[in-house]
Design an enzyme around this catalytic site. Sequence first.
Site, PDB file in Angstrom:
ATOM      1  N   SER A  26       0.792  -1.365   0.193  1.00 46.81           N
ATOM      2  CA  SER A  26      -0.109   0.139   0.146  1.00 46.81           C
ATOM      3  C   SER A  26       0.786   1.184  -0.037  1.00 46.81           C
ATOM      4  O   SER A  26       0.448   2.116  -0.360  1.00 46.81           O
ATOM      5  CB  SER A  26      -1.002   0.124   1.033  1.00 46.81           C
ATOM      6  OG  SER A  26      -0.204   0.123   2.499  1.00 46.81           O
ATOM      7  N   HIS A  79      -0.077   5.229   7.009  1.00 41.60           N
ATOM      8  CA  HIS A  79       0.493   5.785   5.849  1.00 41.60           C
ATOM      9  C   HIS A  79       0.828   7.368   5.980  1.00 41.60           C
ATOM     10  O   HIS A  79      -0.021   8.144   6.491  1.00 41.60           O
ATOM     11  CB  HIS A  79      -0.404   5.710   4.593  1.00 41.60           C
ATOM     12  CG  HIS A  79      -0.689   4.178   4.291  1.00 41.60           C
ATOM     13  ND1 HIS A  79      -2.002   3.782   4.802  1.00 41.60           N
ATOM     14  CD2 HIS A  79      -0.191   3.246   3.804  1.00 41.60           C
ATOM     15  CE1 HIS A  79      -2.201   2.279   4.473  1.00 41.60           C
ATOM     16  NE2 HIS A  79      -0.939   2.050   3.937  1.00 41.60           N
ATOM     17  N   ASP A 110      -3.181   8.790   7.246  1.00 39.57           N
ATOM     18  CA  ASP A 110      -4.195   7.870   7.988  1.00 39.57           C
ATOM     19  C   ASP A 110      -3.071   7.200   8.993  1.00 39.57           C
ATOM     20  O   ASP A 110      -1.974   7.259   9.139  1.00 39.57           O
ATOM     21  CB  ASP A 110      -4.946   7.202   7.006  1.00 39.57           C
ATOM     22  CG  ASP A 110      -4.108   5.862   6.265  1.00 39.57           C
ATOM     23  OD1 ASP A 110      -2.795   5.810   6.395  1.00 39.57           O
ATOM     24  OD2 ASP A 110      -4.716   5.448   5.371  1.00 39.57           O
TER      25      ASP A 110
END
Length: 389
Positions: free
Chosen positions: A51, A339, A336
């Site tokens: 991610s 990240h 978030d």
Amino acid sequence: MEPAAASSIRSLLYIMFLLYSSLLIAPTSSQGDESRQANNKHVAIFVFGDSVYDPGNNNYLHVGIDYKANFTPYGESFFEYPTGRFCDGRIVPDFAAMYSNLPLWEPYLQPGSHNFSNGANFASAGAGVLEESEPRTLYSQKQLSYFKEVANLLKQQLGDAEAKKILADALYLSSFGGVDYMSFIDSTPNPTKLQQREYVNMVIGNFTDVIKEIYEMGGRKFAFQNVGPLGCLPEFKQQYNHSGGACVEVLQAITSLHNSLLSNVTVELQSQLSGFQYLIFDFFSSLNDMINYPTKYGFNVSKIACCGIGLYRGSECGRVKEYELCSNPNEYVFFDGGHASERANSILSNFLWNGGSEFTWPLSMKQLYELNSTTAIEILSNDKLLFPM
């Protein structure tokens, strides 16, 4: 008159010499100048990972909302719409592409035409080195299979010689491991040191196999981002109820072990594989320093995410109606719970590109980019190097 004329001619020649000399001097003073220097070259980048590097490939997979970021407020700071990146804007591979004079990444899985002479981004949120870490995503072997498809397509479009030259000169940028260790800790909450070492050896062993296959396809220049400080992310401090702010020790320990073994393996690969060049970007220490000393980098908040719910806003960014959102993501290290913000990614990318022994070793990405593949001629003339179908 003749001495005066001769003097005028000498003066004119001297001025012409100064002008000519000034054209030979390359700018070196600023980050922007360094980016412009890269404009004289064309080097493809092939991106693999999870991610942290996903530009939106998971938009096209049948995976749950936990593995997608195609909803607001993701993307708000730069794109002004959600692209699938787990960030308010650009991610590290985007900045690497900008430094390399390449366009921002489109997901490999996005329908439509792609210019693969620039490379491709195969990264997928939730992807591990091991398939069992999350089989629904593009785990490492799946990304490798897509890379092989791209290599074959380049061969068909450009011919063997040109395709192999592109692959030899390309940079192979990767970020793997974090998902595997999250999965491992979920299934083995209190692993012994022996269990940790055995699992890390398995992850590193499988990742080494991927590297060797890319090498066999012609890849020679590898940029490895090591695993970040998982135990210090807002997501996991919140999950483990660390209200005092301390990091999750078991995650920190297994991550540090992975990073140490990755350094050892890359040294071994360089000794074993002719022409193998690499860098390791110390994402762990770089991000950890931002968390511990945010004002040093111009941040106001480093322990709490900009977007989410809970003590550290560590989860549910954009997924539930009552999520919280900060007014200025640029003030936050994390967008978030897991990240970095776009501004943090920009700083991290600068570390990756420009290097320095505390950030990358043995080379910076700029040095790796500028390095001509010493094996290009060998690759072009090696009849045994085939494109697997």
